[in-house]
Design an enzyme around this catalytic site. Structure first.
Site, short mmCIF file in Angstrom:
data_model
loop_
_atom_site.label_atom_id
_atom_site.label_comp_id
_atom_site.label_asym_id
_atom_site.label_seq_id
_atom_site.Cartn_x
_atom_site.Cartn_y
_atom_site.Cartn_z
N ILE A 1 43.39 -34.13 -8.51
CA ILE A 1 43.10 -35.57 -8.46
C ILE A 1 43.65 -36.27 -9.69
CG2 ILE A 1 41.27 -37.30 -8.09
CD1 ILE A 1 39.62 -34.88 -6.90
N ASN B 1 43.54 -24.07 -14.68
CA ASN B 1 43.60 -24.12 -13.22
C ASN B 1 44.69 -25.04 -12.74
OD1 ASN B 1 41.74 -22.41 -12.04
ND2 ASN B 1 40.03 -23.75 -12.56
N ALA C 1 38.38 -33.02 -16.02
CA ALA C 1 38.47 -31.61 -16.44
C ALA C 1 37.16 -30.86 -16.18
CB ALA C 1 38.81 -31.55 -17.93
N LYS D 1 35.61 -25.96 -10.41
CA LYS D 1 35.04 -26.47 -9.15
C LYS D 1 34.87 -25.43 -8.04
CE LYS D 1 39.07 -27.67 -6.58
NZ LYS D 1 39.55 -28.36 -5.44
N ASN E 1 31.77 -24.80 -19.75
CA ASN E 1 32.98 -25.63 -19.57
C ASN E 1 32.62 -27.04 -19.10
OD1 ASN E 1 36.01 -25.69 -19.39
ND2 ASN E 1 35.49 -26.28 -17.29
N SER F 1 30.49 -35.49 -7.34
CA SER F 1 30.76 -34.92 -6.02
C SER F 1 29.58 -35.17 -5.09
CB SER F 1 30.96 -33.41 -6.20
OG SER F 1 30.84 -32.74 -4.97
N TYR G 1 27.66 -24.78 -10.01
CA TYR G 1 28.67 -25.85 -9.99
C TYR G 1 28.00 -27.20 -9.65
CZ TYR G 1 31.87 -29.09 -7.79
OH TYR G 1 32.51 -30.26 -7.42
N LYS H 1 27.28 -30.97 -11.88
CA LYS H 1 27.52 -32.37 -11.49
C LYS H 1 26.23 -33.18 -11.61
CE LYS H 1 31.89 -31.93 -10.74
NZ LYS H 1 32.85 -32.47 -11.72
N PHE I 1 33.66 -37.35 -1.60
CA PHE I 1 33.40 -36.50 -0.45
C PHE I 1 34.53 -35.45 -0.43
CE2 PHE I 1 29.39 -37.69 1.47
CZ PHE I 1 29.01 -38.59 0.50
N VAL J 1 36.72 -19.80 10.22
CA VAL J 1 35.89 -21.00 10.35
C VAL J 1 34.47 -20.56 10.00
CG1 VAL J 1 34.97 -22.71 11.95
CG2 VAL J 1 37.39 -22.04 12.07
C1 UD1 Z 1 33.17 -27.67 -1.60
C2 UD1 Z 1 31.90 -27.63 -2.37
C3 UD1 Z 1 31.71 -28.95 -3.05
C4 UD1 Z 1 32.88 -29.22 -3.95
C5 UD1 Z 1 34.17 -29.18 -3.15
C6 UD1 Z 1 35.35 -29.21 -4.10
C7 UD1 Z 1 30.42 -26.10 -1.12
C8 UD1 Z 1 29.14 -25.97 -0.38
N1 UD1 Z 1 30.76 -27.33 -1.51
O1 UD1 Z 1 33.00 -28.66 -0.62
O2 UD1 Z 1 30.56 -28.89 -3.83
O3 UD1 Z 1 32.73 -30.46 -4.57
O4 UD1 Z 1 34.25 -27.96 -2.42
O5 UD1 Z 1 35.70 -27.98 -4.54
O6 UD1 Z 1 31.10 -25.13 -1.31
N2 UD1 Z 1 35.73 -24.00 5.59
C9 UD1 Z 1 36.07 -23.05 6.53
N3 UD1 Z 1 36.97 -22.09 6.18
C10 UD1 Z 1 37.55 -22.03 4.92
C11 UD1 Z 1 37.19 -23.01 3.98
C12 UD1 Z 1 36.27 -23.98 4.34
O7 UD1 Z 1 35.59 -23.07 7.65
O8 UD1 Z 1 38.34 -21.11 4.65
C13 UD1 Z 1 34.80 -25.06 5.98
C14 UD1 Z 1 33.55 -25.10 5.16
O9 UD1 Z 1 32.56 -24.29 5.68
C15 UD1 Z 1 33.21 -26.59 5.22
C16 UD1 Z 1 34.56 -27.29 5.37
O10 UD1 Z 1 35.46 -26.29 5.81
O11 UD1 Z 1 32.47 -26.84 6.36
C17 UD1 Z 1 35.06 -27.87 4.07
O12 UD1 Z 1 35.00 -26.86 3.09
P1 UD1 Z 1 35.62 -27.05 1.64
O13 UD1 Z 1 36.99 -27.60 1.73
O14 UD1 Z 1 35.42 -25.76 0.89
O15 UD1 Z 1 34.72 -28.19 1.04
P2 UD1 Z 1 33.13 -28.30 0.88
O16 UD1 Z 1 32.46 -27.03 1.15
O17 UD1 Z 1 32.67 -29.45 1.67
#
Ligand code: UD1
Length: 339
Positions: free
Chosen positions: A12, A35, A82, A85, A100, A124, A149, A153, A178, A217
């Site tokens: 970002i 990172n 910085a 995450k 950190n 977040s 984590y 925040k 989001f 998924v």
């Molecule tokens: C995650 C963190 C959030 C953080 C953000 C940025 C959690 C619970 N939340 O958000 O605190 O601010 O990352 O790093 O971890 N998914 C899959 N397969 C994958 C990866 C993700 O199905 O391989 C799904 C997850 O279950 C979720 C959605 O995709 O439903 C989004 O996941 P992700 O991109 O990791 O974001 P968050 O989990 O919402």
């Protein structure tokens, strides 16, 4: 105007740097490249024709931070990205995260509170946990976090709010993002994870290009229309613009404002399966995926109420999910050429 961007080479931070430079703002960028990648500077230069003043610096080094503010006495605002995450890593190594994310923030605040330099903090939607009411408003009560984590925040927000109360003249905006996705339309910068991506879209694009055999998924029996989790995916360019609008608002607003919180999202909830389908329709690439067990600590559904930022800052998301996924795919193809 001169803005300090911490984590300026990150996902970002780099997009915000581009928009700042394009609007004629001088940028001092710091990063410890833990990172991120130093070549991001070339991407920024290729887009804007300019490079920010860059310093390889770790926020944990308090003396160096103080020296930075002695060297740059004319900084008008700080945008603080910085931080680590990765949720899973934070559970395994909490001290790394507190040291950190909290240690770095404290060092930064120790310099800027006294100088009354306004701050934008990268927060977040994780601070809400699983909200019982959707869409989520800024005044929705926060739930205990599912990870260190998330606590960094929540605690970070609290430390900033307390500092704003204690230091007359110190102002801050906390932006609760989001789910940021996508890349700059030029495909010269984008999300550039080191190692295995933890987030959905980089994992999906790496699977589509053949770097990973299968996308898992996480969870398919949730109480949602198709059984998969729901999120609010926001194009990184829209998110970057929210920082520009916030910094102008903060710098130009009256003394009355001390600490203001804004959600940054589209207001639309989209399921994991819908993201995969939209990606496939947009790019004509198929994504091998498998319905798998839920990921520990995942929130079932989260999407933003964005009325506050719409009304108060005049900011609104402009890009569609389709555009965000197309840009993420274009960027993945660029990365593939480099490897
Ligand atoms: C995650 C963190 C959030 C953080 C953000 C940025 C959690 C619970 N939340 O958000 O605190 O601010 O990352 O790093 O971890 N998914 C899959 N397969 C994958 C990866 C993700 O199905 O391989 C799904 C997850 O279950 C979720 C959605 O995709 O439903 C989004 O996941 P992700 O991109 O990791 O974001 P968050 O989990 O919402």
């Amino acid at each position: 105007m001169k803005i300090l961007v911490t984590g300026g080479l990150g996902y970002i931070g780099s997009h915000v740097t581009v928009l700042l430079l394009e609007s004629g703002v001088e940028v001092v960028s710091i990063d410890n490249i833990d990172n991120s990648h130093i070549e991001v500077l070339d991407g920024i230069k290729a887009i804007t024709g300019k490079k920010p003043v860059f310093e390889l610096l770790d926020l944990k080094d308090k003396d160096k931070i103080q020296d930075l503010f002695k060297k740059h006495t004319d900084i008008d605002g700080v945008i603080h990205f910085a931080a680590y995450k990765a949720v899973g890593e934070s559970v395994e190594n909490p001290l790394k995260y507190y040291k950190n994310n909290i240690g770095g923030l404290l060092n930064l605040l120790e310099s800027i509170c006294e100088l009354s330099i306004p701050l934008i903090f990268s927060s977040s939607c994780t601070v809400y946990g699983q909200s019982s009411k959707l869409p989520i408003k800024e005044n929705t009560p926060l739930k205990p976090s599912s990870s260190p984590y998330g606590y960094t925040k929540q605690i970070g927000e609290q430390i900033i709010e307390d500092s704003c109360k204690a230091h007359l003249g110190f102002k801050a905006i906390l932006l609760r993002y989001f789910n940021p996705i996508g890349a700059h339309p030029s495909s010269k910068i984008g999300e550039y994870p080191k190692g295995t991506p933890q987030n959905l879209v980089p994992f999906l694009t790496q699977t589509a290009i053949g770097k990973r055999p299968l996308l898992k998924v996480f969870g398919s029996n949730y109480n949602t229309p198709d059984g998969t989790c729901i999120r609010d995916y926001i194009h990184v360019m829209d998110l970057a613009q929210a920082h520009i609008d916030s910094i102008y608002y903060l710098i130009s607003s009256s003394q009355k404002l001390t600490c203001e919180i804004f959600n940054v999202g589209t207001g639309q909830g989209v399921s994991v399966l819908e993201v995969i389908k939209e990606f496939e329709n947009t790019t004509s690439k198929s994504v091998p995926y498998k319905l798998s067990d839920p990921r520990k600590g995942d929130t079932v559904a989260a999407y933003a109420d964005v009325k506050k930022i719409n009304n108060q800052l005049g900011w609104k998301a402009k890009f569609s999910l389709k555009e965000a996924l197309q840009s993420a795919w274009n960027w993945e193809k660029e990365l593939d050429k480099k490897s």
